[in-house]
Design an enzyme around this catalytic site. Structure first.
Site, PDB file in Angstrom:
ATOM      1  CD  GLN A   1      -4.691 -58.948  -3.119  1.00 54.79           C
ATOM      2  OE1 GLN A   1      -4.480 -58.284  -4.133  1.00 54.79           O
ATOM      3  NE2 GLN A   1      -4.980 -60.235  -3.165  1.00 54.79           N
TER       4      GLN A   1
ATOM      5  CB  SER B   1      -1.142 -59.399  -3.107  1.00 56.56           C
ATOM      6  OG  SER B   1      -1.266 -59.406  -4.519  1.00 56.56           O
TER       7      SER B   1
ATOM      8  CG  HIS C   1      -1.538 -58.368  -8.251  1.00 57.04           C
ATOM      9  ND1 HIS C   1      -1.402 -58.025  -9.570  1.00 57.04           N
ATOM     10  CD2 HIS C   1      -1.915 -59.681  -8.248  1.00 57.04           C
ATOM     11  CE1 HIS C   1      -1.690 -59.063 -10.339  1.00 57.04           C
ATOM     12  NE2 HIS C   1      -2.004 -60.092  -9.556  1.00 57.04           N
TER      13      HIS C   1
ATOM     14  CG  ASP D   1      -3.492 -61.073 -12.639  1.00 55.91           C
ATOM     15  OD1 ASP D   1      -2.464 -61.698 -12.323  1.00 55.91           O
ATOM     16  OD2 ASP D   1      -4.376 -60.746 -11.814  1.00 55.91           O
TER      17      ASP D   1
ATOM     18  CD  GLU E   1      -2.908 -67.015  -9.597  1.00 51.55           C
ATOM     19  OE1 GLU E   1      -2.380 -65.948  -9.954  1.00 51.55           O
ATOM     20  OE2 GLU E   1      -3.594 -67.130  -8.570  1.00 51.55           O
TER      21      GLU E   1
ATOM     22  CG  HIS F   1       0.366 -63.652 -10.975  1.00 52.04           C
ATOM     23  ND1 HIS F   1      -0.371 -62.819 -10.168  1.00 52.04           N
ATOM     24  CD2 HIS F   1       1.655 -63.529 -10.554  1.00 52.04           C
ATOM     25  CE1 HIS F   1       0.429 -62.233  -9.285  1.00 52.04           C
ATOM     26  NE2 HIS F   1       1.670 -62.642  -9.502  1.00 52.04           N
TER      27      HIS F   1
HETATM   28 ZN   LIG Z   1      -2.259 -61.981 -10.335  1.00 51.06          ZN
END
Ligand SMILES: [Zn+2]
Length: 280
Positions: free
Chosen positions: A158, A184, A186, A193, A243, A246
């Site tokens: 990241q 994040s 993630h 994503d 997004e 995401h």
């Molecule tokens: Zn993402």
């Protein structure tokens, strides 16, 4: 009274169904187990007694057992929103992952091999299983192949991603589109994503949200426990621009409740402050 009487009859019928299911299959479903524990002698023929019509004119006091009561409201405290291993963990620009530099989620697994995953990112087991179900549904319902463009990203990865955006866009621009390391979704192993084969889009701008797959995901991800984390109209809450690719795994119970209530961000659902920017 009529309702209570019907409920009692339905309960008896449900018990019978479960008993037959248990006898035939000995499966391990909760219904079968519940039926076994309710019925004291499962070897005897079950008898259904239909009570005679009640003659009294006085209202009856019918005891309501907890399991028959109207379901209470959704329990927002059922899981932690502060523990990064919880599927309800909320991470945003004001809520970093605790001890992020050392946090690695449990049970990371490879995605199912038939899901295109060009960079080989893993997810946590539950999120990976849900993604596989969602990918199957996308194929069956709209004939689209979902593609995993990103999944779990370690802290140091990241850091590289964020710094690359800073080099391109400056800090303010990077912060609108990429989390700083430790902030994040993630890194939780529960965010992905997603694009689709042939979408013609990248992880940039509204393009994917205008495609068949993007629109299907926005409307159906909740069925699989996924949430579109950064909707177009919630930048002031999430701190991120739209997004459409995401998605964050939060479990079907929560995603369904949010869908039913029409609430689209975790901050709003859990009554947390908006997180338009970093505190420090
Ligand atoms: Zn993402």
């Amino acid at each position: 009274m009529l309702t209570a009487g019907l409920a009692a009859i339905v309960l008896v019928i449900a018990g019978e169904t479960a008993l037959w299911g248990a006898t035939a299959q000995r499966n391990d479903s909760e219904a079968s187990i519940a039926a076994d524990s309710r019925l004291s002698d499962t070897s005897a023929p079950a008898q259904i007694t239909i009570p005679a019509p009640i003659q009294t004119s006085a209202p009856l006091a019918v005891p309501v057992e907890p399991e028959q009561a109207t379901p209470a409201g959704f329990n927002k405290s059922a899981r932690s929103i502060d523990d990064p291993t919880s599927i309800w963990f909320v991470v945003d620009k004001t809520r970093p992952i605790p001890d992020a530099a050392n946090y690695v989620p449990p049970d990371l697994v490879a995605l199912r091999s038939d899901i295109p995953n060009p960079y080989g990112y893993p997810l946590r087991q539950e999120a990976a299983d849900a993604l596989a179900s969602m990918a199957d549904a996308a194929t069956a319902e709209i004939g689209q192949q979902l593609v995993a463009q990103s999944g779990y990203r370690a802290y140091d990865i990241q850091e590289i991603v964020y710094n690359r955006y800073v080099a391109q866009l400056g800090v303010a621009g990077a912060d609108r589109t990429s989390a700083r390391p430790g902030y994040s979704e993630h890194q939780t192993g529960m965010a992905i994503d997603i694009l689709a084969t042939g979408s013609g889009c990248s992880l940039d701008g509204p393009c994917f949200g205008e495609t068949t797959a993007g629109q299907w995901l926005a409307a159906n991800a909740y069925r699989f426990g996924y949430l579109l984390s950064y909707p177009a109209d919630k930048t002031a809450v999430t701190g991120y621009e739209y997004e459409p690719w995401h998605f964050r795994y939060i479990g079907v119970d929560l995603s369904t409740e949010m869908h039913n209530e029409g609430v689209t961000t975790l901050e709003e659902f859990f009554g947390l402050p908006a997180a338009p920017g970093y505190l420090g």
